[in-house]
Design an enzyme around this catalytic site. Structure first.
Site, mmCIF file in Angstrom:
data_model
loop_
_atom_site.group_PDB
_atom_site.id
_atom_site.type_symbol
_atom_site.label_atom_id
_atom_site.label_comp_id
_atom_site.label_asym_id
_atom_site.label_seq_id
_atom_site.Cartn_x
_atom_site.Cartn_y
_atom_site.Cartn_z
ATOM 1 N N GLY A 71 0.831 -1.189 0.000
ATOM 2 C CA GLY A 71 0.000 0.000 0.000
ATOM 3 C C GLY A 71 0.868 1.243 0.000
ATOM 4 O O GLY A 71 2.054 1.201 0.334
ATOM 5 N N GLY A 120 -0.012 -4.632 0.757
ATOM 6 C CA GLY A 120 -1.268 -4.499 0.034
ATOM 7 C C GLY A 120 -1.390 -5.439 -1.139
ATOM 8 O O GLY A 120 -2.499 -5.848 -1.504
ATOM 9 N N GLU A 143 5.985 -5.323 7.661
ATOM 10 C CA GLU A 143 5.430 -4.171 8.383
ATOM 11 C C GLU A 143 6.151 -3.854 9.693
ATOM 12 O O GLU A 143 6.162 -2.690 10.119
ATOM 13 C CB GLU A 143 3.937 -4.390 8.639
ATOM 14 N N ASP A 151 -0.957 -6.638 8.213
ATOM 15 C CA ASP A 151 -2.407 -6.423 8.203
ATOM 16 C C ASP A 151 -3.031 -7.015 6.948
ATOM 17 O O ASP A 151 -2.623 -8.064 6.481
ATOM 18 C CB ASP A 151 -2.713 -4.934 8.366
#
Length: 361
Positions: A71, A120, A143, A151
């Site tokens: 992302g 993402g 992350e 996530d």
């Protein structure tokens, strides 16, 4: 290229219907996912789900380097000082709605992954039934390196990896290649990179409507997997990453992991201590959850991380200033108690993520 070109969408007529082809089209940015891209993909998938002519979905990444490298966390981090901006809420909320749609999608959803897939990119691929990867794959959930946590449904996937492999991948953020991606379950099929275009065309021509039909097309191009390097360390991973505190994991790696364990300890020492502790709690408390509960919980976590120090600092060090010297706060594991960790899972009240469309399947 304009924003209108960042996702290319086409319908391809085939033998048994049509194929919805989605191409992430930011090759110079390694197809990093932005909020406008999410807002284009989700309604198209919703419409295709209700359209009986659409047999299946194929998603690809433009260029020869990446499927999707993650992302656009830089844009999110840079928006945080602007108290009027809602990007950090909107991005994660709408991304997770898209992840859930893919997870529950009733038609075959095929991700052709020929290059980097992280963050993402993992989210728009792992929730589909088919993740067809090539020898060019680099997969990671990095992350903890930027002061966040794995996530986009990472809880759901990582708790289903063999043994403690998911814990190892989550805490270290280590990159793996095709053989290990097959071993941990991210990749469902392997094909040579040189055959991806032909495979894609074969899917367009057949437009298979079920799992068996997609499997039959992919089987024509399947590559034999190589031995997974992770398997060599599996006993150490299962032994050392089985503990419920990061301190115990680090101690076990230092005492029992040999040279490989010492290398992992050095790497963990560079991660956000808060991210490490919250991520371990995320996994230990996330086993067996349905995807909706996973994403509601992860959304809460994102918003608490947005209000903390380490995410913006990690993005600064890795992606903005690129000095690779994040100044984590707190700076050590011993400074983070259980109550601090639990606060990252606190409900958001009216701001909680909800899946109201059609209720839960």
């Amino acid at each position: 290229m304009t924003d209108s070109d960042d996702v290319l969408i086409e319908r391809r007529a085939g033998r048994d219907g049509s194929v919805l082809h989605i191409e992430l089209n930011r090759p110079r940015a390694l197809n990093a996912l932005t909020l406008p891209m999410i807002r284009k993909i989700d309604p198209v998938l919703a419409a295709a789900q209700a359209d009986p002519d659409v047999a299946c979905v194929v998603i690809t990444g433009a260029g020869d380097r990446a499927f999707c490298a993650g992302g656009d966390v830089r844009a999110i981090a840079e928006s945080l000082p602007d108290k009027a901006s809602t990007l950090s809420q909107d991005f994660f909320r709408e991304e997770y709605v898209l992840n859930r749609r893919i997870h529950r999608y009733p038609k075959p959803y095929v991700a052709l992954i020929d290059g980097v897939s992280m963050g993402g990119g993992f989210g728009v691929s792992v929730h589909g039934r088919f993740r067809v990867c090539t020898e060019k794959l680099t997969f990671a959930m990095p992350e903890t390196t930027i002061g966040l946590f794995p996530d986009v449904g990472g809880t759901w996937f990582l708790t289903r990896c063999p043994g403690e492999v998911g814990t190892y991948l989550a805490l270290t953020g280590r990159r793996v290649k095709l053989a290990d991606a097959l071993y941990c379950g991210y990749a469902t099929h392997a094909v040579p990179s040189g055959d991806v275009a032909t495979l894609r065309q074969a899917l367009f021509e057949q437009a298979p409507r079920d799992r068996a039909g997609v499997d039959a097309v992919i089987a024509r191009f399947a590559a034999a997997p190589e031995p997974p390097p992770l398997a060599e360390h599996r006993r150490t991973i299962d032994r050392c990453f089985a503990f419920d505190t990061v301190e115990q994991i680090v101690r076990a790696l230092a005492q029992d992991g040999g040279d490989w364990g010492a290398e992992i300890v050095r790497e963990l020492g560079q991660k956000s201590p808060t991210s490490l502790k919250v991520t371990l709690r995320q996994l230990r408390g996330g086993r067996g959850l349905e995807i909706e509960d996973v994403l509601i919980r992860e959304y809460r976590m994102t918003q608490h991380f947005m209000a903390a120090h380490d995410f913006a600092e990690g993005v600064r060090a890795l992606l903005i200033d690129k000095d690779q010297k994040p100044r984590w706060r707190p700076s050590g594991l011993a400074e983070i108690d259980a109550a601090t960790v639990e606060a990252y899972f606190a409900p958001l009240g009216a701001d909680d993520l909800r899946f109201d469309e059609g209720g839960r399947p």
